[in-house]
Design a protein around this motif. Structure first.
Motif, PDB file in Angstrom:
ATOM      1  N   UNK A 290       0.899  -1.270  -0.166  1.00 55.87           N
ATOM      2  CA  UNK A 290      -0.035   0.192   0.018  1.00 55.87           C
ATOM      3  C   UNK A 290       0.913   1.325  -0.196  1.00 55.87           C
ATOM      4  N   UNK A 291       2.075   1.263   0.916  1.00 51.65           N
ATOM      5  CA  UNK A 291       2.948   2.333   0.890  1.00 51.65           C
ATOM      6  C   UNK A 291       3.642   2.536  -0.479  1.00 51.65           C
ATOM      7  N   UNK A 292       4.142   1.241  -1.093  1.00 52.85           N
ATOM      8  CA  UNK A 292       4.608   1.510  -2.326  1.00 52.85           C
ATOM      9  C   UNK A 292       3.760   1.960  -3.673  1.00 52.85           C
ATOM     10  N   UNK A 293       2.428   1.586  -3.279  1.00 49.10           N
ATOM     11  CA  UNK A 293       1.577   1.930  -4.498  1.00 49.10           C
ATOM     12  C   UNK A 293       1.231   3.531  -4.360  1.00 49.10           C
ATOM     13  N   UNK A 294       1.481   4.005  -3.182  1.00 47.39           N
ATOM     14  CA  UNK A 294       1.369   5.629  -3.355  1.00 47.39           C
ATOM     15  C   UNK A 294       2.556   6.116  -3.395  1.00 47.39           C
ATOM     16  N   UNK A 295       3.573   5.594  -3.876  1.00 53.08           N
ATOM     17  CA  UNK A 295       4.966   6.181  -4.292  1.00 53.08           C
ATOM     18  C   UNK A 295       5.054   6.285  -5.887  1.00 53.08           C
TER      19      UNK A 295
END
Lengths: 245, 241
Positions: free
Chosen positions: A87-92
């Motif tokens: 989820x964190x990576x997908x907002x990057x």
């Protein structure tokens, strides 16, 4: 270092720090090689059975061992999919192709190291050390790409539990039984033999065995067939990955 | 320029409307808390604003970048700290931090320097080389927030940042969050009302997918004609006292 390389480095560390990966990637093929060599030493020479001789066995197991790349890739991706870390990576700002490259890049050198370990163990067990070993390592790159693509594809669509079953059990059994490494497929013949020659597992081990003998004429058609499978699986994997992201 | 501007932002799942025409402006440097009971639309709002999903209707701008037409420009300016601890388990603290710095475009050298800075800032020197999966819950949460901050985002989404932390760890995090105010725009979601009241410049209350109240904690108490913020929240969130 680009974003992709940072992500690839993370994936490398996640895989190599997992003891299960080390066991299946490096130790298991070597154990298998040792066990089948022991069986070979018990077979009387007059039986003329060459299947378990080290120069036939080693390239076959090197090709088979690569199927564990599917397990590593699919386990990592399915685990990531279910985590907040993804989820964190997908907002990057990471883009789809950077994810794909980040997951696949570490697998190619891992595949080469895996084949190298297998052949080094085979040398210790009596395989003649020749320049052709390098050809085997390079000739198995399409096989490695095929298994990586299958891992990417299955990791995108299956849960972590299902991946263990499909890649860990089904795929490894298919890759083993249909590769002609454990028994001669000509001995069974018929539809079984035809299926084995169409699927990529038997051509992979045939290519590796031929390359070890320096027989490029026999190796190239088999490498070509495996490459076609690898291209098909990679295309499907990329489309499914992009769709899921 | 405002950090966030939404106009009629709507998200529907089939026939269910999760977010209904949200009109909201958040200024740069503001700490804005988004409150609501479960299913009020907080998570949907955060997912829309952090470009994880597309709206059914309406628009949202992050520092002027449309989340639908320029999501990568918006993503480069924002960072999230999800509710569950979001770390790479087999990487140590430093590796996790360098990874996030690299993913946001830092060079190898810059990533190392930024990691060193944030390790000092978050007092993580003693656990610098400990794998994330071996850290306690409090340290993991702290690392998770540090990973969100290493890219020096202009907009930070903190989803339940102190959930499961003990009182001391929670107060320590409050101090860190206060220190970020003004430099970074923060959108905070929390179920701890005293946390929202203590930290926020303004609070928005969502109920049934609609923004039912907006203002400072004092304004909301006044609006609900309540004795305290908890009573005000219950009234404005559609509950009964």
């Amino acid at each position: 270092m680009s974003r992709t390389l940072f992500f690839a480095k993370r994936n490398t560390l996640e895989i190599i720090r997992d003891p299960i990966s080390l066991f299946f990637g490096v130790l298991f093929p070597v154990l298998l090689l040792g066990l089948l060599s022991l069986i070979n030493s018990a077979i009387p020479a007059e039986s003329n059975m060459t299947l378990y001789q080290i120069d036939t066995l080693a390239p076959g197991i090197a090709a088979f061992g690569l199927c564990f790349l599917s397990l590593f890739a699919s386990m990592l991706i399915s685990k990531d999919r279910g985590s907040s870390f993804m989820l964190r990576l997908r907002t990057s700002p990471l883009r789809s192709w950077e994810y794909i490259a980040g997951y696949c890049l570490p697998m190619i050198p891992m595949a080469m190291v895996q084949v190298l370990f297998c052949t080094l163990a085979a040398i210790a067990m009596g395989l003649k050390s020749t320049i052709h070993i390098l050809s085997v390592i390079l000739g198995l790159v399409p096989t490695a790409c095929l298994y990586i693509a299958l891992g990417l594809l299955l990791g995108c669509v299956l849960s972590e539990k299902a991946v263990g079953g499909i890649c860990g059990a089904l795929m490894t059994n298919l890759a083993g039984w249909l590769s002609g490494t454990w028994f001669s497929i000509e001995m069974i013949g018929g539809v079984f033999e035809k299926i084995c020659k169409i699927l990529p597992f038997y051509p992979s081990s045939q290519a590796a065995q031929a390359l070890l003998q320096g027989d490029w004429m026999l190796a190239l058609p088999n490498i070509g067939l495996v490459t076609l499978w690898a291209i098909g699986a990679s295309t499907a994997a990329i489309l499914v990955f992009i769709h899921h992201h | 320029m405002n950090a966030i501007e939404t106009k009629g932002l709507t998200k529907k799942y089939g026939t269910k409307t999760a977010l209904d025409g949200l009109n909201l402006t958040v200024s740069q440097g503001e700490l804005f808390a988004l409150l609501g009971v479960n299913g009020a639309g907080k998570t949907t709002t955060i997912k829309l604003l952090s470009c994880l999903m597309s709206p059914t209707d309406g628009t949202a701008l992050i520092f002027g970048h449309d989340i639908q037409t320029a999501p990568n420009k918006a993503k480069a300016l924002l960072s999230t700290s999800p509710q569950e601890t979001a770390v790479a388990p087999n990487l140590n603290v430093r590796e996790n931090l360098e990874l996030m710095a690299g993913i946001y475009g830092a060079s190898c050298k810059d990533a190392k320097e930024k990691a060193t800075e944030i390790i000092e800032q978050f007092h993580m020197e003693e656990i610098e080389y400990t794998k994330a999966k071996k850290l306690s819950g409090g340290w993991q949460r702290r690392l998770s927030i540090a990973m969100a901050l290493i890219s020096q985002p202009r907009l930070l989404f903190l989803d339940e940042p102190t959930l499961g932390l003990d009182v001391l760890a929670r107060r320590e995090l409050w101090t860190m969050i206060r220190a970020l105010k003004a430099k970074t725009t923060i959108i905070l979601t929390t179920h701890y009302l005293e946390e929202a009241e203590a930290l926020s410049d303004r609070i928005g209350i969502l109920s049934g997918g609609k923004l039912t109240a907006l203002g400072t904690p004092q304004e909301l108490i006044h609006l609900a004609k309540a004795k305290n913020f908890e009573d005000a929240f219950i009234t404005l969130a559609g509950g009964a006292l």
